[in-house]
Write a protein that holds these residues in place. Structure first.
Motif, PDB file in Angstrom:
ATOM      1  N   LEU A  70       0.811  -1.224   0.000  1.00 22.81           N
ATOM      2  CA  LEU A  70       0.000   0.000   0.000  1.00 22.81           C
ATOM      3  C   LEU A  70       0.843   1.272   0.000  1.00 22.81           C
ATOM      4  N   ALA A  71       0.269   2.330  -0.584  1.00 18.86           N
ATOM      5  CA  ALA A  71       0.905   3.654  -0.579  1.00 18.86           C
ATOM      6  C   ALA A  71       0.799   4.248   0.826  1.00 18.86           C
ATOM      7  N   PRO A  72       1.673   5.238   1.130  1.00 13.84           N
ATOM      8  CA  PRO A  72       1.666   5.831   2.477  1.00 13.84           C
ATOM      9  C   PRO A  72       0.277   6.290   2.940  1.00 13.84           C
ATOM     10  N   HIS A  73      -0.476   6.991   2.076  1.00 16.53           N
ATOM     11  CA  HIS A  73      -1.769   7.517   2.540  1.00 16.53           C
ATOM     12  C   HIS A  73      -2.760   6.395   2.819  1.00 16.53           C
ATOM     13  N   GLN A  74      -2.617   5.277   2.094  1.00 14.18           N
ATOM     14  CA  GLN A  74      -3.491   4.129   2.370  1.00 14.18           C
ATOM     15  C   GLN A  74      -3.127   3.486   3.708  1.00 14.18           C
ATOM     16  N   ARG A  75      -1.836   3.477   4.022  1.00 15.44           N
ATOM     17  CA  ARG A  75      -1.397   2.928   5.314  1.00 15.44           C
ATOM     18  C   ARG A  75      -1.945   3.790   6.449  1.00 15.44           C
ATOM     19  N   VAL A  76      -1.950   5.110   6.242  1.00  9.22           N
ATOM     20  CA  VAL A  76      -2.499   6.013   7.259  1.00  9.22           C
ATOM     21  C   VAL A  76      -3.957   5.654   7.522  1.00  9.22           C
ATOM     22  N   ARG A  77      -4.690   5.385   6.458  1.00 10.47           N
ATOM     23  CA  ARG A  77      -6.106   5.039   6.618  1.00 10.47           C
ATOM     24  C   ARG A  77      -6.290   3.741   7.399  1.00 10.47           C
ATOM     25  N   LEU A 159      -1.055  16.799  14.088  1.00  7.38           N
ATOM     26  CA  LEU A 159      -1.548  16.481  12.741  1.00  7.38           C
ATOM     27  C   LEU A 159      -1.525  14.964  12.512  1.00  7.38           C
ATOM     28  N   ALA A 160      -0.487  14.314  13.026  1.00  7.10           N
ATOM     29  CA  ALA A 160      -0.426  12.849  12.904  1.00  7.10           C
ATOM     30  C   ALA A 160      -1.533  12.198  13.735  1.00  7.10           C
ATOM     31  N   LEU A 161      -1.799  12.766  14.913  1.00  5.27           N
ATOM     32  CA  LEU A 161      -2.827  12.184  15.790  1.00  5.27           C
ATOM     33  C   LEU A 161      -4.226  12.344  15.207  1.00  5.27           C
ATOM     34  N   ALA A 162      -4.407  13.352  14.350  1.00  3.80           N
ATOM     35  CA  ALA A 162      -5.718  13.563  13.727  1.00  3.80           C
ATOM     36  C   ALA A 162      -6.157  12.320  12.956  1.00  3.80           C
ATOM     37  N   ALA A 163      -5.187  11.537  12.496  1.00  2.00           N
ATOM     38  CA  ALA A 163      -5.507  10.319  11.745  1.00  2.00           C
ATOM     39  C   ALA A 163      -5.943   9.172  12.663  1.00  2.00           C
ATOM     40  N   ARG A 164      -5.956   9.414  13.971  1.00  2.00           N
ATOM     41  CA  ARG A 164      -6.314   8.382  14.958  1.00  2.00           C
ATOM     42  C   ARG A 164      -5.530   7.092  14.726  1.00  2.00           C
ATOM     43  N   PRO A 165      -4.198   7.192  14.801  1.00  2.00           N
ATOM     44  CA  PRO A 165      -3.374   6.019  14.480  1.00  2.00           C
ATOM     45  C   PRO A 165      -3.509   4.902  15.523  1.00  2.00           C
TER      46      PRO A 165
END
Ligand SMILES: Nc1ncnc2c1ncn2[C@@H]1O[C@H](COP(=O)(O)OP(=O)(O)OP(=O)(O)O)[C@@H](O)[C@H]1O
Ligand SMILES: [Mg+2]
Length: 249
Positions: A70-77, A159-165
């Motif tokens: 997966l691409a980076p943005h897909q991994r974030v999701r 900003l990273a936490l906004a993605a609810r990792p």
């Protein structure tokens, strides 16, 4: 099964084996520190995990889902977020707008069922909660680019936490900070333990020993050993690696 697993990761830069068949697991609720001398391959490993660099071999699994292709943005999701360098911030825009944008990007379609007004309120609430958590509530109106270094790093983290990792990757979050900012960042990272697992690269050993549940030592692209602080401190090879370099660790 572990929350996160890297299995047999390999990365070559020409003739250099920068990541040499690395296996790494991060458990739920764990702060896992990755240490090692300059050039050991720590950033390369984080880049492989986040997808910034393609691996030559190996797999990345988060929560049972194989993210390898997966691409980076897909991994974030899928819950794998990293702190980007501060360049990802819109420097001329207020802190509030930067946070709102990040929350909005994450929310995607999840607010579509709400009326416009309710959706806006929900987004603003989420942005303000992030500001509170990261100690930015007082500077919401300031352009992000004029914040002092320590606050910019905390905005980056927000900003990273906004993605609810589920797993957050931090590459030297204390870099370039004075003692006061470092302490604030250490306390903040410690508080995040309840919401996300963390893979932390850090040269500041005080921070590592204070925060990490487990430490993996990387040398020449290989994991030399993994264990708690006492294990790593008492490990003869780790000691010789560090005594043999002028590492800041
Ligand atoms: N894009 C690249 N092209 C070629 N070689 C690279 C590249 N990125 C890293 N390297 C090399 O790979 C090795 C590992 O580098 P890496 O940046 O991952 O180390 P590091 O452990 O993060 O070091 P530091 O503690 O200095 O940040 C080094 O020898 C480096 O020169
Ligand atoms: Mg590095």
């Amino acid at each position: 099964m572990s929350l996160f697993m890297a299995v047999g990761l390999v990365k070559r830069f020409g003739g250099l084996l920068a990541t040499d068949h690395v296996d790494l697991a991060v458990e739920q609720g764990e702060i896992h520190a990755l240490i090692g001398p300059n050039g050991a391959g720590k950033s390369t490993l984080v880049n492989l995990i986040s997808g910034l660099l393609p691996a030559d071999a190996g797999r990345i699994v988060l929560d049972g889902v194989d993210l390898t292709g997966l691409a980076p943005h897909q991994r974030v999701r899928h819950g794998l977020a990293r702190c980007f360098q501060i360049t990802s911030v819109f420097r001329n825009d207020p802190v509030r707008d930067n946070l709102l944008l990040a929350v909005q990007a994450q929310a995607g379609s999840s607010f579509h069922c709400l009326r416009r007004r309710e959706a806006e309120t929900a987004l603003m609430d989420a942005a303000l909660a992030l500001a509170d958590k990261t100690g930015l509530a007082e500077v919401l109106d300031r352009p992000a680019g004029v914040l002092p270094h320590g606050m910019q790093k905390r905005l980056d983290l927000a900003l990273a936490l906004a993605a609810r990792p589920r797993l957050l990757l931090l590459d030297e979050p204390m870099a370039g900070m004075g003692p006061e900012d470092s302490l604030q960042m250490i306390e903040l990272i410690g508080r995040l333990r309840s919401e996300t697992a963390i893979l932390l690269i850090e040269h500041d050993m005080d921070a590592v020993f204070r925060l990490a549940d487990r430490i993996s030592v990387l040398v020449y692209g290989r994991v030399l050993t993994s264990g708690d602080a006492a294990h790593v401190k008492g490990h003869a090879e780790v000691q010789s690696v560090y005594l043999g370099t002028e590492a800041h660790a």
